[in-house]
Design a protein around this motif. Structure first.
Motif, PDB file in Angstrom:
ATOM      1  N   TYR A 162       2.204  17.868   7.657  1.00 16.25           N
ATOM      2  CA  TYR A 162       3.458  17.254   8.303  1.00 16.25           C
ATOM      3  C   TYR A 162       3.845  18.296   9.693  1.00 16.25           C
ATOM      4  N   GLY A 163       2.813  18.942  10.138  1.00 18.30           N
ATOM      5  CA  GLY A 163       2.719  19.313  11.260  1.00 18.30           C
ATOM      6  C   GLY A 163       3.660  20.732  11.773  1.00 18.30           C
ATOM      7  N   LEU A 220      15.212   9.463  11.082  1.00 18.86           N
ATOM      8  CA  LEU A 220      16.628   9.856  10.541  1.00 18.86           C
ATOM      9  C   LEU A 220      17.361  11.414  11.108  1.00 18.86           C
ATOM     10  N   ASP A 221      16.146  11.931  11.297  1.00 18.56           N
ATOM     11  CA  ASP A 221      16.570  13.325  11.762  1.00 18.56           C
ATOM     12  C   ASP A 221      16.650  13.471  13.450  1.00 18.56           C
ATOM     13  N   CYS A 222      16.790  12.124  14.192  1.00 22.00           N
ATOM     14  CA  CYS A 222      16.275  12.120  15.516  1.00 22.00           C
ATOM     15  C   CYS A 222      17.331  13.102  16.242  1.00 22.00           C
ATOM     16  N   PRO A 223      16.814  13.961  17.269  1.00 21.41           N
ATOM     17  CA  PRO A 223      17.517  15.044  17.884  1.00 21.41           C
ATOM     18  C   PRO A 223      18.320  14.517  19.061  1.00 21.41           C
ATOM     19  N   PHE A 224      18.077  13.281  19.471  1.00 23.19           N
ATOM     20  CA  PHE A 224      18.565  12.838  20.682  1.00 23.19           C
ATOM     21  C   PHE A 224      19.837  11.893  20.483  1.00 23.19           C
ATOM     22  N   GLU A 225      20.468  11.547  21.662  1.00 17.10           N
ATOM     23  CA  GLU A 225      21.577  10.567  21.815  1.00 17.10           C
ATOM     24  C   GLU A 225      21.705   9.565  22.718  1.00 17.10           C
ATOM     25  N   ASN A 226      22.082   8.514  22.374  1.00 13.53           N
ATOM     26  CA  ASN A 226      22.458   7.464  23.644  1.00 13.53           C
ATOM     27  C   ASN A 226      20.893   6.833  23.882  1.00 13.53           C
ATOM     28  N   HIS A 227      20.727   6.653  25.188  1.00 10.72           N
ATOM     29  CA  HIS A 227      19.445   5.913  25.706  1.00 10.72           C
ATOM     30  C   HIS A 227      18.243   6.792  25.110  1.00 10.72           C
ATOM     31  N   LEU A 228      18.057   8.032  25.216  1.00  9.66           N
ATOM     32  CA  LEU A 228      16.986   8.742  24.606  1.00  9.66           C
ATOM     33  C   LEU A 228      16.661   8.368  23.347  1.00  9.66           C
ATOM     34  N   SER A 288      10.009   4.165  19.706  1.00 14.00           N
ATOM     35  CA  SER A 288       8.417   4.542  19.807  1.00 14.00           C
ATOM     36  C   SER A 288       8.086   4.974  18.446  1.00 14.00           C
ATOM     37  N   LYS A 289       9.069   5.627  17.524  1.00 14.26           N
ATOM     38  CA  LYS A 289       8.561   5.743  16.099  1.00 14.26           C
ATOM     39  C   LYS A 289       8.565   4.493  15.246  1.00 14.26           C
ATOM     40  N   ALA A 290       9.185   3.469  15.673  1.00 17.71           N
ATOM     41  CA  ALA A 290       9.192   2.293  14.865  1.00 17.71           C
ATOM     42  C   ALA A 290       7.786   1.795  15.265  1.00 17.71           C
ATOM     43  N   ILE A 291       7.393   1.917  16.585  1.00 26.25           N
ATOM     44  CA  ILE A 291       6.030   1.243  16.982  1.00 26.25           C
ATOM     45  C   ILE A 291       4.960   1.915  16.190  1.00 26.25           C
ATOM     46  N   GLU A 292       5.073   3.320  16.205  1.00 27.91           N
ATOM     47  CA  GLU A 292       3.930   4.261  15.573  1.00 27.91           C
ATOM     48  C   GLU A 292       3.759   3.959  14.066  1.00 27.91           C
ATOM     49  N   LEU A 293       4.869   3.735  13.273  1.00 27.90           N
ATOM     50  CA  LEU A 293       5.005   3.325  11.980  1.00 27.90           C
ATOM     51  C   LEU A 293       4.205   1.880  11.947  1.00 27.90           C
ATOM     52  N   LEU A 305       0.870  -1.080   0.014  1.00 24.58           N
ATOM     53  CA  LEU A 305       0.123  -0.074   0.019  1.00 24.58           C
ATOM     54  C   LEU A 305       0.850   1.259   0.038  1.00 24.58           C
ATOM     55  N   PRO A 306       0.327   2.512  -0.372  1.00 30.35           N
ATOM     56  CA  PRO A 306       0.906   3.550  -0.442  1.00 30.35           C
ATOM     57  C   PRO A 306       1.566   4.004   0.934  1.00 30.35           C
ATOM     58  N   VAL A 307       2.838   4.823   0.931  1.00 30.25           N
ATOM     59  CA  VAL A 307       3.272   5.196   2.076  1.00 30.25           C
ATOM     60  C   VAL A 307       2.544   6.539   2.233  1.00 30.25           C
ATOM     61  N   THR A 308       1.990   6.699   3.485  1.00 33.56           N
ATOM     62  CA  THR A 308       1.285   7.943   3.414  1.00 33.56           C
ATOM     63  C   THR A 308       2.348   9.130   3.835  1.00 33.56           C
ATOM     64  N   GLY A 309       1.708  10.461   4.045  1.00 35.40           N
ATOM     65  CA  GLY A 309       2.553  11.599   4.312  1.00 35.40           C
ATOM     66  C   GLY A 309       3.015  11.319   5.710  1.00 35.40           C
ATOM     67  N   ARG A 310       2.002  10.847   6.358  1.00 39.32           N
ATOM     68  CA  ARG A 310       2.440  10.585   7.963  1.00 39.32           C
ATOM     69  C   ARG A 310       3.544   9.746   8.156  1.00 39.32           C
ATOM     70  N   MET A 311       3.286   8.686   7.296  1.00 34.93           N
ATOM     71  CA  MET A 311       4.562   7.758   7.390  1.00 34.93           C
ATOM     72  C   MET A 311       6.054   8.179   7.054  1.00 34.93           C
ATOM     73  N   LYS A 312       5.887   8.977   6.001  1.00 35.53           N
ATOM     74  CA  LYS A 312       7.024  10.026   5.564  1.00 35.53           C
ATOM     75  C   LYS A 312       7.654  10.740   6.454  1.00 35.53           C
ATOM     76  N   SER A 313       6.579  11.343   7.229  1.00 38.57           N
ATOM     77  CA  SER A 313       7.005  12.308   8.214  1.00 38.57           C
ATOM     78  C   SER A 313       7.729  11.458   9.399  1.00 38.57           C
ATOM     79  N   ILE A 314       7.136  10.435   9.773  1.00 38.10           N
ATOM     80  CA  ILE A 314       7.825   9.748  10.937  1.00 38.10           C
ATOM     81  C   ILE A 314       9.411   9.009  10.471  1.00 38.10           C
TER      82      ILE A 314
END
Length: 359
Positions: free
Chosen positions: A342-343, A205-213, A220-225, A191-200
């Protein structure tokens, strides 16, 4: 740490390429056939099995040049690939471990053909679509006819069971197949990758955190997908049960989808679109939603907004110009649609992603 893999040091032969390890690669002007593990084996495993961590590398092999990023979280492994192919590529792959994976083929085309049906099923994933698959074992060939960008999210079966508390009833036949250790796809088509999926995906890829965070954020993003994917396939199944399409109608709808992607800024009514591909308006509305998971104009809007995201990377264009170039009559309508999808306001998206590039 970036690792450079270059397997072009083998000895050239008229009938292909002979590597130092004795594996021969069949090669001609039309395609290259490569054992999958050969691409990586001269540097060893990217991450040893079962070891949590993160790594990135560049790959260079025959017609393939690209980059990859992988993150093992313990139960979830995430792999982003950006491959540029100078010729079609066939990879031979084999492993005995269970393979439970979401695949988001953002660009390109992926086709898996098993050598035997007991452990895996044939799978085709078009560019811009996604699928959830389970293979108790994998032995076959992967065919990539062109360059591709893909995000793979692989789960261990134990992690999946823990996530769903051993209750797979919401996934129907797919859940039953996991418990019975039978190969299965969540649906007979991607099925098509939706706009929300692309945003997640971009947020991963742009995760602002490091290490355990970072681990918590990406997991959490993988589960949301996964939730978005299951919801989309569930709705599609309900629609398919009440609406059937003939093959020629499917072909016409795929033709329309390609027309939209080639020229999303064209202004047409639903009646005009139906006439363009020779289908009635009822079949156009119901069939398009059934096949692609979007209304016709919803998909047009998504394609326009994806085009706008690309144009926002050009600092020479202002927001009003991008609005016009993507088919919006009024800049405010464009701004509202972009924020809803895209929020972010277009100007904020531009500022955030000005210097952000995956890997």
């Amino acid at each position: 740490m970036l690792l450079r893999i270059n397997l072009n040091s083998g000895k050239a032969k008229d009938d292909g390429l002979l590597l130092d390890n004795g594996i021969r690669i069949k090669n001609n002007a039309k395609r290259m056939i490569v054992p999958y593990q050969v691409i990586y084996e001269q540097t060893g495993q990217l991450l040893p099995p079962g070891i949590q961590g993160e790594a990135a590398l560049k790959v260079g092999y025959g017609p393939l040049e690209g980059r990859e990023w992988v993150m093992n979280l313990g139960g979830i492994s995430i792999n982003y690939r950006d491959w540029q192919l100078g010729a079609p590529l066939i990879l031979e792959t084999r492993h005995e471990r269970p393979f439970l994976k979401m695949q988001f083929e953002l660009e390109g085309h992926s086709q898996y053909t098993p050598r035997w049906q007991r452990g895996s099923k044939a799978t085709t994933i078009e560019g811009g679509t996604h699928i959830l698959m389970f293979h108790p074992a994998v032995y076959g060939k992967l065919f990539y006819p062109k360059s591709r960008r893909v995000l793979d999210i692989e789960f261990t079966v134990d992690y999946f069971k823990k996530l769903f508390q051993d209750d797979f009833s919401a996934m129907g036949a797919f859940g039953t197949a996991i418990l019975d250790e039978r190969p299965e796809l969540i649906d007979d088509r991607s099925l098509p990758v939706t706009g929300r999926m692309k945003s997640i995906i971009q947020e991963i890829l742009d995760c602002p955190f490091e290490n355990h965070l970072k681990k918590l954020y990406v997991e959490s993003k993988a589960i949301e997908l996964l939730l978005l994917q299951l919801d989309q396939f569930s709705k599609c199944t309900q629609t398919k049960e009440t609406f059937k399409l003939r093959n020629d109608d499917r072909d016409r709808l795929h033709q329309l989808k390609e027309m939209i992607e080639q020229n999303p800024n064209a202004q047409h009514s639903l009646k005009e679109l139906a006439q363009l591909v020779g289908i009635n308006e009822f079949k156009l509305k119901k069939g398009f939603k059934t096949l692609f998971g979007h209304t016709v104009f919803g998909y047009i809007n998504q394609v326009r907004l994806e085009q706008a995201k690309q144009l926002l990377g050009d600092p020479r264009l202002n927001i009003n110009e991008i609005s016009y170039l993507t088919g919006y009559k009024y800049p405010q309508h464009f701004t509202n649609a972009f924020k809803k999808q895209y929020g972010y306001l277009p100007k904020d998206w531009r500022a955030i992603h000005a210097d952000c590039h995956p890997l």
